[in-house]
Design a protein around this motif. Structure first.
Motif, PDB file in Angstrom:
ATOM      1  N   THR A  50       0.735  -1.213  -0.003  1.00 16.01           N
ATOM      2  CA  THR A  50      -0.135  -0.055  -0.091  1.00 16.01           C
ATOM      3  C   THR A  50       0.967   1.234  -0.225  1.00 16.01           C
ATOM      4  N   SER A  51       0.180   2.203  -0.234  1.00 12.15           N
ATOM      5  CA  SER A  51       1.079   3.676  -0.271  1.00 12.15           C
ATOM      6  C   SER A  51       1.688   3.813   1.262  1.00 12.15           C
ATOM      7  N   LYS A  96      -7.589   2.908  -0.630  1.00 10.24           N
ATOM      8  CA  LYS A  96      -6.275   2.615  -0.632  1.00 10.24           C
ATOM      9  C   LYS A  96      -5.901   2.343  -2.327  1.00 10.24           C
ATOM     10  N   LEU A 141       6.061   6.806  -6.856  1.00 11.82           N
ATOM     11  CA  LEU A 141       5.078   5.699  -7.267  1.00 11.82           C
ATOM     12  C   LEU A 141       4.547   5.985  -8.566  1.00 11.82           C
ATOM     13  N   GLN A 184       4.676  11.620   2.595  1.00 11.88           N
ATOM     14  CA  GLN A 184       3.690  10.817   1.634  1.00 11.88           C
ATOM     15  C   GLN A 184       3.618  11.495   0.267  1.00 11.88           C
ATOM     16  N   ALA A 238      -0.668   0.038 -10.261  1.00 13.40           N
ATOM     17  CA  ALA A 238      -1.298   0.193  -9.168  1.00 13.40           C
ATOM     18  C   ALA A 238      -3.240  -0.372  -9.276  1.00 13.40           C
ATOM     19  N   CYS A 255       4.791   2.061   1.648  1.00 13.34           N
ATOM     20  CA  CYS A 255       5.697   2.562   0.785  1.00 13.34           C
ATOM     21  C   CYS A 255       6.374   3.708   1.626  1.00 13.34           C
ATOM     22  N   SER A 272       4.458   9.514  -3.249  1.00 13.68           N
ATOM     23  CA  SER A 272       3.313   9.469  -4.331  1.00 13.68           C
ATOM     24  C   SER A 272       3.885   9.859  -5.662  1.00 13.68           C
ATOM     25  N   TYR A 310       0.223  -1.399  -4.839  1.00 10.63           N
ATOM     26  CA  TYR A 310       1.184  -1.219  -5.808  1.00 10.63           C
ATOM     27  C   TYR A 310       1.821  -2.731  -6.151  1.00 10.63           C
TER      28      TYR A 310
END
Length: 126
Positions: free
Chosen positions: A51-52, A87, A70, A63, A81, A55, A67, A90
């Motif tokens: 998940t973000s 959510k 990613l 974040q 993704a 990461c 982002s 990835y």
């Protein structure tokens, strides 16, 4: 089947624009991996869907910065993704990405002395 987020295919270049050559595309492919944070995130995602938030925790940066990285990895086709409620998750959709990272690590290890001494390509710190 998981939903894959993609970006639109760019339109044909205008008459005054130089079209992207195969060589340009391959160079861009490698530039996406030239950032240590993106490489760190990619290697993290190689071990399984992330998940973000996972990461962000792994990378140790904000974040919004994660982002951006990613998004680059997704736009360049290294990761996919999928939306899971609120959510984003990835994952690496092509096993060749793992092969590429393993090969790059091996080549870097075999050429560590030359890479360390190379003055033409700056270190990531500056």
């Amino acid at each position: 089947m998981p939903q894959r987020l993609t970006t639109p295919i760019p339109s044909a270049p205008a008459a005054d624009e130089v079209p992207c050559t195969h060589l340009d595309m391959v160079a861009k492919f490698f530039r996406a991996l030239s950032d240590p944070t993106r490489l760190k995130l990619l290697e993290f995602i190689l071990s399984g869907e992330r998940t973000s938030a996972e990461c962000v925790e792994h990378a140790g940066i904000s974040q919004p910065r994660v982002s951006v990285h990613l998004s680059c990895l997704t736009d360049c086709g290294y990761v996919t993704a999928r939306r899971d409620g609120k959510k984003l998750r990835y994952s690496v959709g092509d096993p060749r990405v793992a092969d590429l990272v393993v090969l790059a690590r091996s080549l870097a290890a075999d050429n560590a002395t030359a890479l360390t001494c190379c003055t033409r390509i700056p270190d990531s710190q500056g």
